[in-house]
Write a protein that holds these residues in place. Structure first.
Motif, PDB file in Angstrom:
ATOM      1  N   UNK A  85       0.816  -1.216   0.000  1.00 30.26           N
ATOM      2  CA  UNK A  85       0.000   0.000   0.000  1.00 30.26           C
ATOM      3  C   UNK A  85       0.850   1.266   0.000  1.00 30.26           C
ATOM      4  N   UNK A  86       1.890   1.243  -0.837  1.00 32.22           N
ATOM      5  CA  UNK A  86       2.712   2.437  -1.014  1.00 32.22           C
ATOM      6  C   UNK A  86       3.705   2.708   0.090  1.00 32.22           C
ATOM      7  N   UNK A  87       3.943   1.737   0.965  1.00 36.99           N
ATOM      8  CA  UNK A  87       4.847   1.975   2.090  1.00 36.99           C
ATOM      9  C   UNK A  87       5.423   0.654   2.597  1.00 36.99           C
ATOM     10  N   UNK A  88       6.365   0.756   3.514  1.00 37.66           N
ATOM     11  CA  UNK A  88       6.870  -0.426   4.189  1.00 37.66           C
ATOM     12  C   UNK A  88       5.785  -0.976   5.125  1.00 37.66           C
ATOM     13  N   UNK A  89       5.858  -2.232   5.541  1.00 33.31           N
ATOM     14  CA  UNK A  89       4.864  -2.763   6.481  1.00 33.31           C
ATOM     15  C   UNK A  89       4.793  -1.918   7.758  1.00 33.31           C
ATOM     16  N   UNK A  90       3.611  -1.825   8.328  1.00 31.90           N
ATOM     17  CA  UNK A  90       3.423  -0.976   9.506  1.00 31.90           C
ATOM     18  C   UNK A  90       4.317  -1.401  10.665  1.00 31.90           C
ATOM     19  N   UNK A 134       8.725  -2.004 -10.977  1.00 32.43           N
ATOM     20  CA  UNK A 134       9.392  -0.779 -10.505  1.00 32.43           C
ATOM     21  C   UNK A 134       9.199   0.388 -11.462  1.00 32.43           C
ATOM     22  N   UNK A 135       9.126   0.109 -12.766  1.00 35.24           N
ATOM     23  CA  UNK A 135       8.953   1.215 -13.718  1.00 35.24           C
ATOM     24  C   UNK A 135       7.572   1.852 -13.595  1.00 35.24           C
ATOM     25  N   UNK A 136       6.551   1.039 -13.291  1.00 30.29           N
ATOM     26  CA  UNK A 136       5.215   1.600 -13.066  1.00 30.29           C
ATOM     27  C   UNK A 136       5.205   2.417 -11.770  1.00 30.29           C
ATOM     28  N   UNK A 141       3.600   6.426  -9.388  1.00 32.82           N
ATOM     29  CA  UNK A 141       3.610   6.777  -7.968  1.00 32.82           C
ATOM     30  C   UNK A 141       4.864   7.533  -7.534  1.00 32.82           C
ATOM     31  N   UNK A 142       5.733   7.847  -8.508  1.00 34.11           N
ATOM     32  CA  UNK A 142       6.924   8.678  -8.252  1.00 34.11           C
ATOM     33  C   UNK A 142       7.886   8.057  -7.241  1.00 34.11           C
ATOM     34  N   UNK A 143       7.990   6.733  -7.257  1.00 34.45           N
ATOM     35  CA  UNK A 143       8.979   6.009  -6.436  1.00 34.45           C
ATOM     36  C   UNK A 143       8.863   6.331  -4.951  1.00 34.45           C
TER      37      UNK A 143
END
Length: 196
Positions: A85-90, A134-136, A141-143
């Motif tokens: 979800x756009x981040x590291x695990x909580x 990773x390219x998507x 999502x601007x990495x």
């Protein structure tokens, strides 16, 4: 001098591709003479609830103190985590919240917005695994995940980023691709051991 490298596998589950990448990274580093320490998020026990840096903060649990000791000991830090979800695990984020404390990782000045980076002199790598190619992730999502670990974690604390890589799509990868990523992880470890 022998390079001291701390590898943190920041995946809350055991038996993951992140662990396999860490194995290869460690193997590459050790082959070049580095001393390696490693911790697994899946084995760490601590209260993940973070309520801010206050005077009444709870004391750090033994696993978080050990994590801090490994960070303090290391010349170079490697973080490997999945991208959810756009981040590291909580739970991985909770380690940063709880253990990258003021006075350990940074120190704000009494006036203004400046701060001291207390982990200066260290370098860092990161590998992020994702189901999104990773390219998507870069285009759409601007990495985000790569930028967070590079800028808001490493650079904020004074750790000089070296290699920040994203491997994906893991779910669509065949054995050939997975082996390529494992080889790259080994190469990253070798370079980390040799880079001043």
């Amino acid at each position: 001098m022998t390079k001291k490298i701390f590898i943190w596998v920041a995946h809350p589950n055991k038996g993951t591709f992140c662990e396999a990448l860490a194995d290869q990274y460690a193997q590459g580093a050790k082959a070049q003479g580095a001393e390696v320490r490693r911790m697994e998020l899946s084995e760490m026990r601590f209260n993940p609830h973070f309520q801010g840096y206050t005077k009444n903060m709870p004391e750090l649990e033994p696993d978080l103190l050990k994590w801090q000791e490994c960070i303090d000991w290391a010349d170079h830090i490697m973080v490997i985590h999945p991208y959810w979800w756009g981040a590291m695990p909580s739970l991985a984020k909770a380690v940063f919240d709880r253990a990258l404390t003021p006075g350990f990782a940074y120190k704000y000045h009494k006036k203004g917005v400046k701060w001291d980076q207390l982990l200066k002199g260290k370098t860092g790598d990161a590998i992020i695994t994702s189901d999104t190619p990773s390219w998507i992730d870069s285009l759409v999502y601007l990495s985000t995940g790569r930028r967070v670990i590079k800028n808001q974690v490493f650079k904020f604390c004074g750790i000089k980023p070296r290699t920040i890589a994203q491997f994906g799509s893991v779910k669509m990868a065949d054995d050939k691709q997975m082996n390529k990523w494992l080889e790259r992880a080994s190469d990253f470890g070798s370079k980390a051991a040799l880079t001043a």
